[in-house]
Design an enzyme around this catalytic site. Sequence first.
Site, PDB file in Angstrom:
ATOM      1  N   ASN A 233       0.801  -1.233   0.000  1.00  0.00           N
ATOM      2  CA  ASN A 233       0.000   0.000   0.000  1.00  0.00           C
ATOM      3  C   ASN A 233       0.831   1.280   0.000  1.00  0.00           C
ATOM      4  O   ASN A 233       0.451   2.279  -0.599  1.00  0.00           O
ATOM      5  CB  ASN A 233      -1.002  -0.012   1.162  1.00  0.00           C
ATOM      6  CG  ASN A 233      -0.334  -0.019   2.511  1.00  0.00           C
ATOM      7  OD1 ASN A 233       0.706  -0.653   2.691  1.00  0.00           O
ATOM      8  ND2 ASN A 233      -0.900   0.672   3.460  1.00  0.00           N
TER       9      ASN A 233
ATOM     10  N   GLU B 222       3.919  -5.206  12.342  1.00  0.00           N
ATOM     11  CA  GLU B 222       2.973  -4.092  12.145  1.00  0.00           C
ATOM     12  C   GLU B 222       1.856  -4.632  11.271  1.00  0.00           C
ATOM     13  O   GLU B 222       2.062  -4.889  10.080  1.00  0.00           O
ATOM     14  CB  GLU B 222       3.673  -2.925  11.433  1.00  0.00           C
ATOM     15  CG  GLU B 222       4.837  -2.318  12.196  1.00  0.00           C
ATOM     16  CD  GLU B 222       4.404  -1.582  13.447  1.00  0.00           C
ATOM     17  OE1 GLU B 222       3.212  -1.222  13.553  1.00  0.00           O
ATOM     18  OE2 GLU B 222       5.247  -1.373  14.321  1.00  0.00           O
TER      19      GLU B 222
ATOM     20  N   CYS C  16      -3.154   1.465   6.398  1.00  0.00           N
ATOM     21  CA  CYS C  16      -3.518   0.704   7.593  1.00  0.00           C
ATOM     22  C   CYS C  16      -4.128   1.611   8.656  1.00  0.00           C
ATOM     23  O   CYS C  16      -4.847   1.152   9.526  1.00  0.00           O
ATOM     24  CB  CYS C  16      -2.288   0.004   8.146  1.00  0.00           C
ATOM     25  SG  CYS C  16      -0.938   1.153   8.438  1.00  0.00           S
TER      26      CYS C  16
ATOM     27  N   GLU D 227       7.702   0.811  15.965  1.00  0.00           N
ATOM     28  CA  GLU D 227       8.732   1.362  15.087  1.00  0.00           C
ATOM     29  C   GLU D 227       8.881   2.846  15.424  1.00  0.00           C
ATOM     30  O   GLU D 227       8.169   3.391  16.258  1.00  0.00           O
ATOM     31  CB  GLU D 227       8.315   1.180  13.622  1.00  0.00           C
ATOM     32  CG  GLU D 227       8.182  -0.275  13.223  1.00  0.00           C
ATOM     33  CD  GLU D 227       7.951  -0.483  11.730  1.00  0.00           C
ATOM     34  OE1 GLU D 227       7.021   0.134  11.177  1.00  0.00           O
ATOM     35  OE2 GLU D 227       8.709  -1.256  11.114  1.00  0.00           O
TER      36      GLU D 227
HETATM   37  P1  NAD Z   1       0.308  -9.371   3.249  1.00  0.00           P
HETATM   38  O1  NAD Z   1       0.368  -9.822   4.648  1.00  0.00           O
HETATM   39  O2  NAD Z   1      -0.438 -10.194   2.261  1.00  0.00           O
HETATM   40  O3  NAD Z   1       1.784  -9.216   2.636  1.00  0.00           O
HETATM   41  C1  NAD Z   1       2.765  -8.419   3.252  1.00  0.00           C
HETATM   42  C2  NAD Z   1       4.125  -8.915   2.836  1.00  0.00           C
HETATM   43  O4  NAD Z   1       4.332 -10.213   3.384  1.00  0.00           O
HETATM   44  C3  NAD Z   1       4.286  -9.072   1.322  1.00  0.00           C
HETATM   45  O5  NAD Z   1       5.604  -8.696   0.956  1.00  0.00           O
HETATM   46  C4  NAD Z   1       4.075 -10.563   1.117  1.00  0.00           C
HETATM   47  O6  NAD Z   1       4.681 -11.077  -0.042  1.00  0.00           O
HETATM   48  C5  NAD Z   1       4.737 -11.112   2.367  1.00  0.00           C
HETATM   49  N1  NAD Z   1       4.300 -12.460   2.754  1.00  0.00           N
HETATM   50  C6  NAD Z   1       3.171 -13.116   2.402  1.00  0.00           C
HETATM   51  N2  NAD Z   1       3.169 -14.361   2.952  1.00  0.00           N
HETATM   52  C7  NAD Z   1       4.302 -14.470   3.680  1.00  0.00           C
HETATM   53  C8  NAD Z   1       4.860 -15.493   4.501  1.00  0.00           C
HETATM   54  N3  NAD Z   1       4.240 -16.658   4.674  1.00  0.00           N
HETATM   55  N4  NAD Z   1       6.028 -15.260   5.119  1.00  0.00           N
HETATM   56  C9  NAD Z   1       6.659 -14.069   4.982  1.00  0.00           C
HETATM   57  N5  NAD Z   1       6.207 -13.067   4.209  1.00  0.00           N
HETATM   58  C10 NAD Z   1       5.024 -13.252   3.566  1.00  0.00           C
HETATM   59  O7  NAD Z   1      -0.247  -7.886   3.296  1.00  0.00           O
HETATM   60  P2  NAD Z   1      -0.600  -6.955   2.072  1.00  0.00           P
HETATM   61  O8  NAD Z   1      -1.869  -7.439   1.462  1.00  0.00           O
HETATM   62  O9  NAD Z   1       0.603  -6.777   1.221  1.00  0.00           O
HETATM   63  O10 NAD Z   1      -0.850  -5.558   2.814  1.00  0.00           O
HETATM   64  C11 NAD Z   1      -2.066  -5.201   3.390  1.00  0.00           C
HETATM   65  C12 NAD Z   1      -2.046  -5.436   4.884  1.00  0.00           C
HETATM   66  O11 NAD Z   1      -0.949  -4.755   5.489  1.00  0.00           O
HETATM   67  C13 NAD Z   1      -3.286  -4.888   5.567  1.00  0.00           C
HETATM   68  O12 NAD Z   1      -3.735  -5.822   6.517  1.00  0.00           O
HETATM   69  C14 NAD Z   1      -2.773  -3.640   6.266  1.00  0.00           C
HETATM   70  O13 NAD Z   1      -3.515  -3.241   7.406  1.00  0.00           O
HETATM   71  C15 NAD Z   1      -1.397  -4.047   6.633  1.00  0.00           C
HETATM   72  N6  NAD Z   1      -0.552  -2.877   6.876  1.00  0.00           N
HETATM   73  C16 NAD Z   1      -0.185  -2.605   8.161  1.00  0.00           C
HETATM   74  C17 NAD Z   1       0.588  -1.483   8.430  1.00  0.00           C
HETATM   75  C18 NAD Z   1       1.024  -1.117   9.817  1.00  0.00           C
HETATM   76  O14 NAD Z   1       1.896  -0.284   9.957  1.00  0.00           O
HETATM   77  N7  NAD Z   1       0.461  -1.715  10.857  1.00  0.00           N
HETATM   78  C19 NAD Z   1       1.000  -0.665   7.369  1.00  0.00           C
HETATM   79  C20 NAD Z   1       0.591  -0.985   6.088  1.00  0.00           C
HETATM   80  C21 NAD Z   1      -0.181  -2.102   5.839  1.00  0.00           C
END
Ligand code: NAD
Length: 485
Positions: A154, A252, A286, A466
């Site tokens: 995002n 996060e 997020c 963070e």
């Molecule tokens: P996601 O969890 O699908 O993917 C995040 C990252 O993790 C990607 O690079 C993905 O390839 C990797 N990943 C996927 N499976 C994995 C595994 N088994 N082991 C290690 N890495 C793996 O999330 P997304 O769809 O890319 O992003 C959206 C989500 O992120 C939403 O839930 C949003 O709330 C959250 N988010 C949180 C914050 C925060 O600061 N708390 C900030 C931005 C987004």
Amino acid sequence: MTPTLEKIRNFIDGQFVGPTGDRFLDNIEPATGMPYSLVPDSDGRDVELAVVAAEKAFADWSKTTVAERSRIILSIAELIDRDLEKFARAESIDTGKPLALARKLDIPRASSNFRFFATAILHTENEAHVMDDVAFNYTLRQPRGVVGLISPWNLPLYLLSWKIAPALAVGNTAIAKPSELTPMTAYLLCEICQEAGLPNGVLNIVHGTGSNVGSAITAHNKVGTISFTGGTVTGRKVAEAGAPLFKKVSLELGGKNPNIIFADADLDAAIAGSVGSSFANQGQICLCGSRIFVERPVYADFVARFVEKTAQLKLGDPLETGSDQGAIVSQTQLDKVKFYVNLAQKEGGTIASGGKAPPAPNERCKDGYFFPPTVITNLPVGCRVNREEIFGPVVTITPFDTEDEVIAYANDSEYGLASSVWTQNLTRAHRVAERVHTGTVWVNCWLVRDLRVPFGGMKQSGVGREGGNEALHFFTEPKNICIAK
Ligand code: NAD
């Protein structure tokens, strides 16, 4: 003839290299729904190469003076600023976000991340604990070694640099994995790292899926530190992979953030702020406030004016000036948004604005993933749409009567990332802020970010913080040294 798509490559030991298995995935432009480049579909073998390079580089980088590390990282910040337009365009094409937003938010923040941590390390202090006549102690904070950094789609460069900058600044070397949906700015960053003179192997970027690359990083026994941002379900897998190896893990994760508007709020400011917090980046931040609660005396007025202001947001080609809303990042995410809008209607909700696919903004975008900002009212507080993270341009508005009631609504969530409170009563602002279970509470504002403050979530929104000293501490190992007097 089909044009040849640009191949993004991994960055390992200072070199751009293709994935060992020579497999690539389509990288789709969300605004058109068409592939426009290819991203490496790397696997554990590429992660292994990166770990070897990072381990080798750690010996020198961890001994490089603070002044020199600061100089190189500052130079990365300056080069991002120089190339702002190139980065912003790449981010907009990769994510579907309006170019104007990438220019104003994503890329400036990425350079600020590098600048902030490059200078922060010049101003650290070490604790000392003196014991009467016996001894004194001081705390040495040493880099932890090879760290793994995994980020979502995002805010691609914004969030990845938020991890890379502190990790490298304190002397670690890193294997970073951007989302496979949005790899482009991480790729461009590598060119800048070369130009800035970052030694080979200090930053390695391995592209690919979470199941192949992400899990290889989290499972690797030489990567003892993992900083992860993404969804809660994935965060759980990261935690599970790290636990048996006792890794230091920062998570996060997702959110379902409440946005509370009291009747005494400056309603103009609350409405403008809430439209921003609901729909910025198509609601794919997020920290977006996806559950709005409005005190009953101003509820009807708020809804009417909120809907009116929402309707003024221009959904358009992300690359065109004047587009406030761009495309949703992927077909999967668009389907998820549509699923929840349908579910809202089944759960008794009323669509007050948006709710169905808009006409394509132009010919170029006819197959793009667009969805209008959508406002839903009349939903029960505890329904699925009010509990589950949608992560799209969908917001619900619910009335409340008392402070206790709204605090209970706000806290009735498995998430606890952020919240906003709008009131002109200072005493109430403090009181409510103390009682809401979120890692950040904004009062009469949203997304105001001071990079020194602790940032992170409670409950299923994450573990750890963070930002500022929290990040400097996370990426270092404190060691107590006790010297007899
Ligand atoms: P996601 O969890 O699908 O993917 C995040 C990252 O993790 C990607 O690079 C993905 O390839 C990797 N990943 C996927 N499976 C994995 C595994 N088994 N082991 C290690 N890495 C793996 O999330 P997304 O769809 O890319 O992003 C959206 C989500 O992120 C939403 O839930 C949003 O709330 C959250 N988010 C949180 C914050 C925060 O600061 N708390 C900030 C931005 C987004």
